[in-house]
Design an enzyme around this catalytic site. Structure first.
Site, PDB file in Angstrom:
ATOM      1  N   CYS A 113       0.819  -1.227   0.000  1.00 25.81           N
ATOM      2  CA  CYS A 113       0.000   0.000   0.000  1.00 25.81           C
ATOM      3  C   CYS A 113       0.849   1.273   0.000  1.00 25.81           C
ATOM      4  O   CYS A 113       0.326   2.358  -0.242  1.00 25.81           O
ATOM      5  CB  CYS A 113      -0.951   0.005   1.186  1.00 25.81           C
ATOM      6  N   HIS A 246      -3.221   7.534   2.607  1.00 24.56           N
ATOM      7  CA  HIS A 246      -3.630   6.192   2.173  1.00 24.56           C
ATOM      8  C   HIS A 246      -5.043   5.931   2.682  1.00 24.56           C
ATOM      9  O   HIS A 246      -5.377   6.247   3.825  1.00 24.56           O
ATOM     10  CB  HIS A 246      -2.656   5.154   2.736  1.00 24.56           C
ATOM     11  N   ASN A 276      -9.923   0.013   0.353  1.00 22.49           N
ATOM     12  CA  ASN A 276      -8.466   0.093   0.312  1.00 22.49           C
ATOM     13  C   ASN A 276      -7.978  -0.520  -1.003  1.00 22.49           C
ATOM     14  O   ASN A 276      -8.062  -1.736  -1.193  1.00 22.49           O
ATOM     15  CB  ASN A 276      -7.900  -0.669   1.526  1.00 22.49           C
TER      16      ASN A 276
END
Ligand code: UT7
Length: 319
Positions: A113, A246, A276
């Site tokens: 990520c 994020h 996500n």
């Protein structure tokens, strides 16, 4: 002084939307649990046969169009992905061919990520050193294929998508500071340990996560990384126009904003609609805020990622 500046952004989300209500019908979960714990309401899921390079291609074309560059201009392609089309060639090489780019370098970056932060930071150094002139930096994922769709602790959290930026040399300020970090001793708290060996899958091909350990690590490291990037840039959190974090969990995002003293109105969030999307999350959110004119020329913007590894990093830039 020479900077690397973002000249255009683009993004792409697969057509199919899976809502929390859809998941309620398939597994033992509720919309209320998912929204209250994460802020996620829906996520996009790629169609069968739709690969990371296909998502990357759509996002890249949009970024190139908004930067007014063609395939002849691009001399560096970096793709951040955890879900490459194949073991090799890299997704960046596949994207290069799909775009018709004939020159320069192309490679993938794997920092889960945090991948887009690693890729953008790397491209910044290539551009400011003069080795390359025009970089296409992409975060693209089909994370839905790493999920056990019967595991309610993980499958509700993730989605698919791609975001891209075009980075060029400029005498006007662009990327002002960046920091990247990793702590490999935490690799066990978020991983897919499966791999191909002797023609067979070894280990678990599905994502495993100790959610609370990841959560604690994120809130422990991200404000320090933000402070480090701000200090290096010469600015303070109060001077930031936008924070693009994020997009994993709205509670983590709010906690970091509070810790660094940034009002929530200056935080870009897409987690409700995207879930996500790993390396795609920051460029997807960035493109959304650029296209709806929240982020304007001259604004001071902070980008931040955190993910498996564990890895994390922050960039501060002048738009
Ligand atoms: O990019 C970085 C990647 N990941 C992250 O940033 C994730 C970081 N972690 C988190 O966001 C949170 O830890 C989660 C959202 C993953 C989990 O939230 P939590 O508040 O830490 O919940 P928990 O894991 O402590 O689970 C609480 C309860 C458990 O039930 P019991 O044992 O208390 O009876 C779980 O079994 O919630 C249960 N649960 C669910 N219930 C309904 C777990 N997942 C679900 C679900 N629906 N989908």
């Amino acid at each position: 002084m020479t900077y690397a500046r973002i000249f255009g952004t683009g993004s792409y989300l697969p057509e199919r939307v899976v809502t929390n209500r859809d998941l309620e019908a398939r597994i033992d979960t509720t919309d209320e649990w998912i929204v209250s714990r994460t802020g996620i309401e829906a996520r996009h899921v790629a169609a069968d046969g739709e690969m990371t390079s296909d998502l990357a291609l759509q996002a890249a074309r949009r970024a190139m169009e908004s930067a007014s560059v063609t395939a002849d201009d691009i001399d560096l392609i970096i793709v951040a992905t955890t879900t490459p089309d194949m073991i090799f060639p890299s997704t960046a090489c596949l994207l290069q061919a799909k775009l018709g780019v004939k020159q320069g370098a192309a490679f993938d970056v794997q920092a889960v990520c945090t991948g887009f932060m690693y890729a953008l930071s790397t491209a910044n150094l290539f551009i400011t050193s003069g080795q390359h002139r025009c970089a296409l930096v992409v975060g693209a994922e089909v994370f839905s294929r790493l999920l056990d769709w019967n595991d309610r602790r993980t499958c509700v959290l993730f989605g698919d998508g791609a975001g891209a930026v075009v980075l060029r040399r400029s005498e006007e300020p662009g990327i002002l500071s960046s920091n990247l970090h990793a702590d490999g001793s935490l690799s066990h708290i978020l991983r897919v340990d499966g791999g191909i060996s002797h023609g067979q899958i070894r280990g678990n091909p599905f994502l495993e996560m100790d959610g609370q350990a990841v959560y604690r690590t994120a809130v422990r490291v991200l404000d320090e990384s933000a402070e480090e990037a701000l200090k290096q840039s010469g600015y303070t959190a109060a001077q930031l126009d936008w924070f693009v974090p994020h997009q994993a969990n709205i509670r983590i995002i709010n906690s970091i904003a509070d810790k660094i003293g940034l009002p929530r109105e200056r935080v870009v969030t897409t987690v409700a609609r995207h879930g996500n999307t790993s390396a795609a999350s920051v460029p997807l959110a960035l493109d959304a805020a650029v296209r709806d004119h929240r982020i304007k020329p001259g604004h001071l913007v902070m980008l931040q990622g955190v993910g498996g590894g564990m890895t994390w990093g922050t960039l501060v830039l002048r738009w």
